[in-house]
Motif scaffolding. Structure first.
Motif, PDB file in Angstrom:
ATOM      1  N   CYS A 231       0.825  -1.201   0.000  1.00 49.62           N
ATOM      2  CA  CYS A 231       0.000   0.000   0.000  1.00 49.62           C
ATOM      3  C   CYS A 231       0.864   1.258   0.000  1.00 49.62           C
ATOM      4  O   CYS A 231       0.564   2.230  -0.706  1.00 49.62           O
ATOM      5  CB  CYS A 231      -0.932  -0.012   1.201  1.00 49.62           C
ATOM      6  SG  CYS A 231      -2.167   1.310   1.178  1.00 49.62           S
ATOM      7  N   GLN A 232       1.935   1.249   0.760  1.00 45.85           N
ATOM      8  CA  GLN A 232       2.833   2.400   0.783  1.00 45.85           C
ATOM      9  C   GLN A 232       3.421   2.672  -0.601  1.00 45.85           C
ATOM     10  O   GLN A 232       3.543   3.819  -1.035  1.00 45.85           O
ATOM     11  CB  GLN A 232       3.946   2.171   1.797  1.00 45.85           C
ATOM     12  CG  GLN A 232       3.473   2.215   3.247  1.00 45.85           C
ATOM     13  CD  GLN A 232       4.559   1.842   4.233  1.00 45.85           C
ATOM     14  OE1 GLN A 232       5.713   1.613   3.865  1.00 45.85           O
ATOM     15  NE2 GLN A 232       4.201   1.762   5.506  1.00 45.85           N
ATOM     16  N   LYS A 233       3.768   1.602  -1.302  1.00 46.65           N
ATOM     17  CA  LYS A 233       4.320   1.755  -2.651  1.00 46.65           C
ATOM     18  C   LYS A 233       3.240   2.206  -3.635  1.00 46.65           C
ATOM     19  O   LYS A 233       3.520   2.977  -4.561  1.00 46.65           O
ATOM     20  CB  LYS A 233       4.966   0.446  -3.107  1.00 46.65           C
ATOM     21  CG  LYS A 233       6.246   0.107  -2.355  1.00 46.65           C
ATOM     22  CD  LYS A 233       6.901  -1.141  -2.885  1.00 46.65           C
ATOM     23  CE  LYS A 233       8.218  -1.412  -2.163  1.00 46.65           C
ATOM     24  NZ  LYS A 233       9.223  -0.350  -2.432  1.00 46.65           N
TER      25      LYS A 233
ATOM     26  N   VAL B 200      -7.857   1.870  -1.623  1.00 46.59           N
ATOM     27  CA  VAL B 200      -7.345   0.571  -1.198  1.00 46.59           C
ATOM     28  C   VAL B 200      -8.222   0.042  -0.064  1.00 46.59           C
ATOM     29  O   VAL B 200      -8.387   0.713   0.962  1.00 46.59           O
ATOM     30  CB  VAL B 200      -5.884   0.655  -0.729  1.00 46.59           C
ATOM     31  CG1 VAL B 200      -5.429  -0.683  -0.132  1.00 46.59           C
ATOM     32  CG2 VAL B 200      -4.974   1.050  -1.889  1.00 46.59           C
ATOM     33  N   LEU B 201      -8.779  -1.144  -0.253  1.00 43.73           N
ATOM     34  CA  LEU B 201      -9.572  -1.825   0.768  1.00 43.73           C
ATOM     35  C   LEU B 201      -8.770  -3.009   1.281  1.00 43.73           C
ATOM     36  O   LEU B 201      -8.469  -3.933   0.528  1.00 43.73           O
ATOM     37  CB  LEU B 201     -10.903  -2.294   0.174  1.00 43.73           C
ATOM     38  CG  LEU B 201     -11.757  -3.220   1.059  1.00 43.73           C
ATOM     39  CD1 LEU B 201     -12.162  -2.515   2.342  1.00 43.73           C
ATOM     40  CD2 LEU B 201     -12.986  -3.705   0.298  1.00 43.73           C
TER      41      LEU B 201
ATOM     42  N   GLY C  55      -1.936   4.113   4.216  1.00 39.57           N
ATOM     43  CA  GLY C  55      -2.569   4.698   3.033  1.00 39.57           C
ATOM     44  C   GLY C  55      -3.854   4.031   2.619  1.00 39.57           C
ATOM     45  O   GLY C  55      -4.421   4.374   1.575  1.00 39.57           O
ATOM     46  N   GLY C  56      -4.327   3.057   3.415  1.00 39.49           N
ATOM     47  CA  GLY C  56      -5.567   2.381   3.084  1.00 39.49           C
ATOM     48  C   GLY C  56      -6.777   3.271   3.313  1.00 39.49           C
ATOM     49  O   GLY C  56      -6.733   4.213   4.095  1.00 39.49           O
TER      50      GLY C  56
ATOM     51  N   GLU D 167      -6.795  11.369   4.555  1.00 40.35           N
ATOM     52  CA  GLU D 167      -6.448  10.748   5.825  1.00 40.35           C
ATOM     53  C   GLU D 167      -7.727  10.316   6.531  1.00 40.35           C
ATOM     54  O   GLU D 167      -8.810  10.839   6.235  1.00 40.35           O
ATOM     55  CB  GLU D 167      -5.691  11.742   6.724  1.00 40.35           C
ATOM     56  CG  GLU D 167      -4.339  12.183   6.185  1.00 40.35           C
ATOM     57  CD  GLU D 167      -3.682  13.219   7.066  1.00 40.35           C
ATOM     58  OE1 GLU D 167      -4.308  13.600   8.091  1.00 40.35           O
ATOM     59  OE2 GLU D 167      -2.573  13.670   6.743  1.00 40.35           O
ATOM     60  N   PRO D 168      -7.622   9.368   7.476  1.00 42.90           N
ATOM     61  CA  PRO D 168      -8.812   8.995   8.254  1.00 42.90           C
ATOM     62  C   PRO D 168      -9.371  10.197   9.007  1.00 42.90           C
ATOM     63  O   PRO D 168      -8.622  11.042   9.498  1.00 42.90           O
ATOM     64  CB  PRO D 168      -8.285   7.930   9.219  1.00 42.90           C
ATOM     65  CG  PRO D 168      -7.043   7.408   8.581  1.00 42.90           C
ATOM     66  CD  PRO D 168      -6.442   8.557   7.834  1.00 42.90           C
TER      67      PRO D 168
END
Length: 235
Positions: free
Chosen positions: A65-67, A76-77, A95-96, A188-189
């Motif tokens: 996910c970071q990449k 992204v889930l 980053g999810g 961001e969350p």
């Protein structure tokens, strides 16, 4: 006609196949990868969503996910057997956009998929080509150069404020909650304290574009619901 293009990155073949069958039945185009490294090799700008396992060989889901975030804002889930709050937070910090613990129901998975796709397509998304300059009621917003002009004068706003105004101007009359705005602009969350952050930037925007910031004509507050951009010429 396909509803969207989804990449499943999951090392468990049974889960991968089950999710693929479910999504294809809903008219999504689905590609598969059995680990993070393979997923990164497949991923390009044509995808609308990535469904990503965390515990995988070669490259785990968090690093994957970071990449992904280095080159794409695609939603992204995370799908994972880990269900502790710390694990969920780790996924979001990587980053999810959302997190679904195994075992999960297909109905819940499908609901999460549709919600993420809708938010991405409406707020961030895969939009049709548009004119480089958006103009409403004397406010001009340049989509190519991140510039804003109000009533013939260039205004100085931060990148975050530019993104907020663009979001609202591209969907005039639509009410955006503070959570909508924060998650779409900051990526961001959202926590309840973030509402104050959004409010501060709304106030700064009004100071720049409103003839009378104390009585805004454009960026309206809808009490208890959020904010919207109004075009006085259409009222």
């Amino acid at each position: 006609m396909f509803q969207g293009k989804i990449l499943i990155v999951e090392d468990d073949e049974d889960i991968r196949m089950g999710v693929k069958i479910l999504l294809e039945a809903e008219k999504y185009q689905v590609l598969e990868a059995q680990d993070g490294q393979e997923g990164l090799e497949i991923l390009d700008n044509s995808f609308d969503l990535v469904i990503l396992d965390i515990m995988m060989p070669r490259l785990n889901g968090l690093l994957t996910c970071q990449k992904i975030r280095e080159k794409s804002n695609v939603p992204v889930l995370f799908l994972t057997a880990k269900s502790q709050e710390a694990d969920k937070l780790a996924g979001l910090m990587a980053g999810g956009d959302d997190y679904l613990a195994k075992p999960f129901s297909y109905a819940e998975l499908l609901g999460r998929v549709k919600a993420l796709l809708r938010r991405y397509q409406v707020y961030q998304g895969k939009e049709n080509p548009k004119e480089p300059v958006l103009e409403l009621a004397g406010i001009k917003l340049n989509r190519e150069f991140n510039e804003i002009e109000a009533h013939g004068q260039k205004v100085d706003v931060s990148d975050l404020e530019y993104k907020m105004l663009r979001l609202m101007m591209e969907h005039p009359q639509k009410i955006f909650s503070a959570q909508n705005i924060y998650e779409s602009v900051w990526r961001e969350p959202y926590f309840y304290t973030c509402a104050n952050t959004v409010m501060v930037h709304i106030r700064k925007l009004r100071l720049e574009i409103e003839p009378d910031p104390q009585n805004p004509r454009y960026i309206k507050t809808v009490w208890g619901r959020g904010y919207r951009f109004e075009n006085p010429e259409e009222l």
